[in-house]
Each structure stands twice: as C-alpha cells, then as structure tokens.
Design an enzyme around this catalytic site. Structure first.
Site, mmCIF file in Angstrom:
data_model
loop_
_atom_site.group_PDB
_atom_site.id
_atom_site.type_symbol
_atom_site.label_atom_id
_atom_site.label_comp_id
_atom_site.label_asym_id
_atom_site.label_seq_id
_atom_site.Cartn_x
_atom_site.Cartn_y
_atom_site.Cartn_z
ATOM 1 N N LYS A 80 0.768 -1.265 0.135
ATOM 2 C CA LYS A 80 0.190 0.121 0.102
ATOM 3 C C LYS A 80 0.835 1.332 -0.105
ATOM 4 C CE LYS A 80 -3.375 -2.248 2.884
ATOM 5 N NZ LYS A 80 -4.130 -2.199 4.227
ATOM 6 N N HIS A 129 24.748 -10.128 4.569
ATOM 7 C CA HIS A 129 23.700 -10.907 5.055
ATOM 8 C C HIS A 129 24.618 -11.548 6.091
ATOM 9 C CE1 HIS A 129 21.237 -14.200 5.452
ATOM 10 N NE2 HIS A 129 20.982 -14.447 4.437
HETATM 11 C C1 NCD Z 1 21.405 -16.613 0.679
HETATM 12 C C2 NCD Z 1 20.639 -15.194 0.347
HETATM 13 O O1 NCD Z 1 19.642 -15.055 0.514
HETATM 14 O O2 NCD Z 1 21.555 -14.530 0.066
HETATM 15 N N1 NCD Z 1 20.424 -17.779 1.042
HETATM 16 C C3 NCD Z 1 20.339 -17.839 2.352
HETATM 17 O O3 NCD Z 1 20.067 -16.716 3.038
HETATM 18 N N2 NCD Z 1 20.819 -18.710 2.892
HETATM 19 C C4 NCD Z 1 21.888 -17.092 -0.745
HETATM 20 C C5 NCD Z 1 21.248 -17.325 -2.009
HETATM 21 O O4 NCD Z 1 20.054 -16.874 -2.097
HETATM 22 O O5 NCD Z 1 21.856 -17.741 -3.028
#
Ligand code: NCD
Length: 307
Positions: A80, A129
C-alpha cells in the site's frame, strides 16, 4: 539497544562469545528451552527465503518465544506504499526483536534508525547477509577448530552474492587468510572489495577455472548465480551453469577441505557430492539455528545462569 547490520558490528571477542554460546546451545539445548518465554520475534521478509526466515523462527521457538511476521512484501502494507520506517515503528509495538530481509540495500539500516527494538539484517539486496556469515563462521570454527590460516575459495556469483561480501568482510579480521575468487568475468567480486583487500595487504587471486585452484583450498564456498539480481534473462541463462562441482572435480581437492554453501543450491553442486564427508552445507544450515538462538539471546540481553 543493539542491532546487527554487518558482521563487523560485533568485535572478534564478541563473536567468540557468541560462538561459545551457540556451541553450548548445541550441546545442552534444554537449558535454553524457556529462555525467551514471553518474548516475540517479528520476521519482516520483503524478499523470498526459506532457510533464513524459518531458521529465525525455529531459533525463537526453540528458546520458548513466539513469532509473528510476513514472508512476502505483497502481503504487507508495503504493497500500500508504507515505508520501512513506519512499518518498524508499528512492529516495535508488537514484538521484542525483528529480523528483516529487503531487496533494497540499506533498508534494514533505515529501519534500525527508527526502531524501538533490535533489528537484525536478514539480507539486504546484493549488500550484506550478516547472520549467514555468523552461520558460516560457526560452521568453520566448530568443524576446523579455528578461524584463521585458511586459503578460502569463493566460487560462483561473487558480484551479487551478499553472503560472499559479508563473509570476506568477516574473515579478514583473522590471521593468515588468503582468497581465491573463482568466477566468470561478468560476476567478479566488486572493486570496492578488491580495493579494500589491496589496501589491507590481504592476498587474493581472481581466476575463472575452478579445477586449477581446487588443490590449494582449505575451504570452498560455492554460491548460486543470483537470477533475481540480473537485468536480463539471457545473461542469467548464459552464466547459470558456469560451475558444477561434481565428484570428478572434487578428486583434486584436499582430503580435509570443507565445502560450504549458503543454499539454496541450483545446479552448482551435483547431488552426488552430498554424501562426501567434505560436503558440510546441510550441517551448516543446522548451525544457522544455533547461531541465531545465540544472537537473539545476545541482542535481547538474556543470560542463562550456570552455563
Ligand atoms: C542466500 C541469500 O539469501 O543471500 N541464502 C540464504 O540466506 N541462505 C544465498 C542465496 O540466496 O543464494
């Protein structure tokens, strides 16, 4: 209040304590089964995920806490037009801690700036990440007994792979780390990373063939070609099967090399490799739950006595 945006948000000493806690959780899970009673984790996932979201939820449930959230931007108020800043202010009224994944680089950081609860970056675009990196480091430390003195091969999509960017960042804080970056020229590790390595005097090579590097490696980190980050499908199709690790290629590897992969796997590791003792990617997913349990406890400031 503390957030986790980047693996470097924790010092090496803090990471050691986190990994000790994760190992204690692994050996005595019952001690932690009620640690988060009455606490709630919100998972705000604006991008698909299986492992990361479910491992966060499993981690909180294992700690006796509860979970709520959404797994798709289309089912949240983002559809939204709500901003992440507004969403997190609302989530702060409902939960005690939040794990957020977003396709835009920096979105969880923006959320953290407005949040009343700790925010964990569960993956932001092609950027970082950190909880996958904690998982990777815990796996390596638990199976090898150390985090330094390795030749690390990273193979596949080094351009868009956020797990790769976070892992490099984290590993260079340990002694005697050398990298071999194995990728097609189009998916090379970004310049900002190689510039940083050069500046810090860390040894790295960039190569195209996986076979040639195999005998040198202590750790091989395989990655998926990130289809969702390509601008056109043709490029993806051309590059997606560039690397396929199979038994034949593995025959040149050291007997004690570890094969890691953040998963999901597509074709880059043949299933015939799964039974090889060096293939630890499924174990890695289990370590991901222990380390997320340790992280939730740490960010919520919960300590369990008589460790
Ligand atoms: C990874 C991501 O999301 O970056 N996966 C994960 O979190 N285990 C790697 C990927 O998506 O290839």
């Amino acid at each position: 209040m503390r957030h986790l945006m980047n693996p470097l948000d924790f010092s090496v000493e803090e990471l050691d304590r986190l990994f000790d806690l994760a190992n204690d959780i692994e050996s005595s899970p019952q001690k932690y089964a009620h640690a988060c009673e009455g606490k709630k984790l919100a998972t705000c996932f604006y991008e698909p995920s299986t492992r990361t979201r479910l491992s966060f939820e499993a981690a909180m449930l294992n700690l006796g806490g509860q979970v709520l959230g959404f797994s798709d931007a289309a089912s949240s108020s983002a559809s939204k037009g709500e901003s992440v800043s507004d969403t997190i202010r609302i989530i702060s009224c409902y939960a005690d801690i939040c794990a957020m994944r977003h396709p835009k680089e920096g979105a969880p950081m923006v959320a953290a700036g407005r949040s009343g609860i700790p925010v964990i970056n569960a993956g932001d675009g092609g950027h970082q990440h950190p909880t996958q990196t904690l998982t990777d480091l815990l796996t390596i430390r638990s199976l090898k007994g150390r985090l330094g003195s390795f030749t690390v091969g990273l193979c596949g999509d080094l351009k868009f792979g956020r797990t790769v960017h976070s892992l490099i960042n984290a590993l260079i804080r340990y002694d005697d780390i050398r990298f071999i970056f194995i990728s097609p020229p189009e998916l090379k590790v970004p310049d900002y990373i190689t510039d940083m390595l050069t500046e810090k005097g860390i040894t790295y090579e960039e190569v195209i063939r996986l076979e040639d590097s195999m005998p040198k490696l202590d750790l091989l980190y395989m990655t998926r070609v990130q289809r969702e980050r390509f601008f056109n499908e043709e490029d993806y199709v051309r590059l997606k099967d560039f690397y396929i690790l199979d038994k034949a290629k593995l025959s040149a590897a050291r007997k004690d090399m570890l094969i890691l992969h953040p998963l999901p796997r597509v074709n880059e590791i043949s299933v015939e490799v799964d039974d090889d003792p060096r293939a630890v990617y499924f174990k890695q997913a289990q370590y991901g739950v222990y380390v997320r349990m340790a992280l939730i406890l740490t960010l919520l400031g919960i300590e369990i006595k008589n460790k």
